[in-house]
Design a protein around this motif. Sequence first.
Motif, PDB file in Angstrom:
ATOM      1  N   ASN A 210      35.989 -18.835  10.456  1.00  0.00           N
ATOM      2  CA  ASN A 210      35.208 -18.856  11.699  1.00  0.00           C
ATOM      3  C   ASN A 210      33.825 -18.252  11.502  1.00  0.00           C
ATOM      4  N   MET A 211      33.758 -17.182  10.703  1.00  0.00           N
ATOM      5  CA  MET A 211      32.443 -16.547  10.481  1.00  0.00           C
ATOM      6  C   MET A 211      31.484 -17.538   9.840  1.00  0.00           C
ATOM      7  N   THR A 212      32.003 -18.281   8.845  1.00  0.00           N
ATOM      8  CA  THR A 212      31.142 -19.259   8.172  1.00  0.00           C
ATOM      9  C   THR A 212      30.776 -20.385   9.125  1.00  0.00           C
ATOM     10  N   ALA A 219      23.339 -13.230  11.989  1.00  0.00           N
ATOM     11  CA  ALA A 219      23.063 -12.025  12.784  1.00  0.00           C
ATOM     12  C   ALA A 219      23.794 -10.791  12.273  1.00  0.00           C
ATOM     13  N   GLN A 220      24.627 -10.957  11.267  1.00  0.00           N
ATOM     14  CA  GLN A 220      25.428  -9.833  10.769  1.00  0.00           C
ATOM     15  C   GLN A 220      25.161  -9.631   9.278  1.00  0.00           C
ATOM     16  N   PRO A 221      24.326  -8.662   8.944  1.00  0.00           N
ATOM     17  CA  PRO A 221      23.980  -8.484   7.531  1.00  0.00           C
ATOM     18  C   PRO A 221      25.079  -7.848   6.673  1.00  0.00           C
ATOM     19  N   PHE A 222      26.140  -7.326   7.324  1.00  0.00           N
ATOM     20  CA  PHE A 222      27.216  -6.695   6.542  1.00  0.00           C
ATOM     21  C   PHE A 222      28.591  -7.193   7.002  1.00  0.00           C
ATOM     22  N   ILE A 223      29.410  -7.577   6.037  1.00  0.00           N
ATOM     23  CA  ILE A 223      30.795  -7.958   6.364  1.00  0.00           C
ATOM     24  C   ILE A 223      31.724  -7.161   5.452  1.00  0.00           C
ATOM     25  N   THR A 224      32.637  -6.433   6.060  1.00  0.00           N
ATOM     26  CA  THR A 224      33.568  -5.603   5.282  1.00  0.00           C
ATOM     27  C   THR A 224      34.927  -6.295   5.218  1.00  0.00           C
ATOM     28  N   GLU A 225      35.414  -6.415   3.986  1.00  0.00           N
ATOM     29  CA  GLU A 225      36.687  -7.122   3.775  1.00  0.00           C
ATOM     30  C   GLU A 225      37.850  -6.173   4.071  1.00  0.00           C
ATOM     31  N   GLU A 269      44.716 -20.817   4.286  1.00  0.00           N
ATOM     32  CA  GLU A 269      44.309 -19.898   3.232  1.00  0.00           C
ATOM     33  C   GLU A 269      43.138 -20.446   2.421  1.00  0.00           C
ATOM     34  N   GLN A 270      43.237 -21.746   2.124  1.00  0.00           N
ATOM     35  CA  GLN A 270      42.173 -22.372   1.332  1.00  0.00           C
ATOM     36  C   GLN A 270      40.834 -22.355   2.097  1.00  0.00           C
ATOM     37  N   LEU A 271      40.882 -22.667   3.399  1.00  0.00           N
ATOM     38  CA  LEU A 271      39.636 -22.695   4.173  1.00  0.00           C
ATOM     39  C   LEU A 271      39.018 -21.304   4.307  1.00  0.00           C
ATOM     40  N   ASN A 272      39.858 -20.283   4.366  1.00  0.00           N
ATOM     41  CA  ASN A 272      39.319 -18.924   4.453  1.00  0.00           C
ATOM     42  C   ASN A 272      38.740 -18.466   3.124  1.00  0.00           C
ATOM     43  N   ARG A 273      39.410 -18.853   2.034  1.00  0.00           N
ATOM     44  CA  ARG A 273      38.881 -18.511   0.706  1.00  0.00           C
ATOM     45  C   ARG A 273      37.506 -19.172   0.542  1.00  0.00           C
ATOM     46  N   GLN A 274      37.478 -20.446   0.922  1.00  0.00           N
ATOM     47  CA  GLN A 274      36.231 -21.220   0.841  1.00  0.00           C
ATOM     48  C   GLN A 274      35.134 -20.601   1.721  1.00  0.00           C
ATOM     49  N   GLY A 275      35.507 -20.185   2.922  1.00  0.00           N
ATOM     50  CA  GLY A 275      34.556 -19.575   3.861  1.00  0.00           C
ATOM     51  C   GLY A 275      33.949 -18.319   3.271  1.00  0.00           C
ATOM     52  N   ARG A 276      34.800 -17.524   2.646  1.00  0.00           N
ATOM     53  CA  ARG A 276      34.328 -16.278   2.026  1.00  0.00           C
ATOM     54  C   ARG A 276      33.330 -16.599   0.905  1.00  0.00           C
ATOM     55  N   GLU A 277      33.694 -17.612   0.094  1.00  0.00           N
ATOM     56  CA  GLU A 277      32.800 -17.992  -1.020  1.00  0.00           C
ATOM     57  C   GLU A 277      31.457 -18.491  -0.495  1.00  0.00           C
ATOM     58  N   LEU A 279      29.960 -17.719   2.334  1.00  0.00           N
ATOM     59  CA  LEU A 279      29.168 -16.596   2.855  1.00  0.00           C
ATOM     60  C   LEU A 279      28.548 -15.810   1.709  1.00  0.00           C
ATOM     61  N   ALA A 280      29.349 -15.620   0.659  1.00  0.00           N
ATOM     62  CA  ALA A 280      28.834 -14.868  -0.495  1.00  0.00           C
ATOM     63  C   ALA A 280      27.686 -15.643  -1.140  1.00  0.00           C
ATOM     64  N   ALA A 281      27.865 -16.960  -1.295  1.00  0.00           N
ATOM     65  CA  ALA A 281      26.840 -17.774  -1.947  1.00  0.00           C
ATOM     66  C   ALA A 281      25.570 -17.853  -1.106  1.00  0.00           C
ATOM     67  N   ALA A 282      25.729 -17.893   0.217  1.00  0.00           N
ATOM     68  CA  ALA A 282      24.547 -17.998   1.084  1.00  0.00           C
ATOM     69  C   ALA A 282      23.681 -16.736   0.960  1.00  0.00           C
ATOM     70  N   GLY A 283      24.327 -15.611   0.709  1.00  0.00           N
ATOM     71  CA  GLY A 283      23.585 -14.370   0.437  1.00  0.00           C
ATOM     72  C   GLY A 283      22.893 -13.733   1.636  1.00  0.00           C
ATOM     73  N   LYS A 284      23.173 -14.223   2.841  1.00  0.00           N
ATOM     74  CA  LYS A 284      22.517 -13.609   4.014  1.00  0.00           C
ATOM     75  C   LYS A 284      23.200 -12.298   4.383  1.00  0.00           C
TER      76      LYS A 284
END
Length: 327
Positions: A210-212, A219-225, A269-277, A279-284
């Motif tokens: 959902n975040m992705t 609008a959120q510069p920090f995301i804590t896992e 699970e796959q969509l969440n893994r992908q979402g995390r990747e 967000l990380a790749a976007a670097g915002k």
Amino acid sequence: MKYLSALCLSFAMLFSMPVHAEPILIKFSHVVAEDTPKGRGALLFQRLVAERMGDAVKVEVYPNSTLFGDADEMAALKRGEVQMLAPSVSKFESYTKQLQVFDLPFLFDDLEAVKRFQRREKSRQLLRSMASHDIYGLAFWNNGMKQLSANRELRAPADAKGLAFRIQASSVLESQFAALGAQAKRIPFGESLKALQAGTVQGTENAWSNMTAAGFDQAQPFITETNHGSLNYMLISSSSFWQSIPYATRTELESIVEEVTAQVNKDAEQLNRQGREQLAAAGKAHLIGLSKEERAAWRVAMQPLWKQYEAEIGADVLRAAQTVNRR
Ligand code: LMR
């Protein structure tokens, strides 16, 4: 003579021409993007119904709060303006307190534990927990574990103090942020990004997918896992609509629901893994991982909610949920 030919014509129409009954129309409304576990599930349901049930049933899918949003979808279901929804179970507290079990932080270790709970008899009973409100639970659909995001780095529970977090309409979630010395504001999902951008709230929680899809990293510069809780849905209809569907048709629809449910829960699970990747790749946003000890501190801060909500949820439901982790 005229009367006779009219009669013949009526008979011909009655017996020789195919009769096309109006299809049963199912409007399926939801609040998230199409490329999320729920969004994909709704489209798969639509496709399988079209492929297998021909003209008997027609499914229309309305994603992204385009038909109804969090604030009005339940009323629309009751009025018969929509026939299927899949709200997060967090949004049902005015109908039953039992489903709040899914909101308790750190109760489930991971999505597998959530799925084990959903296969238990107790969860089957939860699908019927809103029957007196004409709400018929068809299945549990899952998204993923929730993470915390904010406009500042959240590493320890004290870092959240003083911030206001956007939450779903749930008392447990309100208490969860109160336990951190933070505020919580109930805001419909469709308005969340705007509220974060406007600074009405400075943080939120959600699953990676959902975040992705909603672009929270704008609008959120920090995301804590934190993986502190899980985001789960109940696929629902109104009992009166569902029971009005002829038995054979309903049975076929329910078997499609079962198949789609398995797929949604597999995709999640796959969509969440992908979402995390993504967000990380976007670097915002800066993604913050926690050490075992750091995560344990969040658990200590939030776990008192289990006791606090035990009576409302029901000790039997809570106990059943506590037995599914494999620690
Ligand atoms: C939320 O409001 O954050 C979620 O319930 C949205 C959704 O349906 O995934």
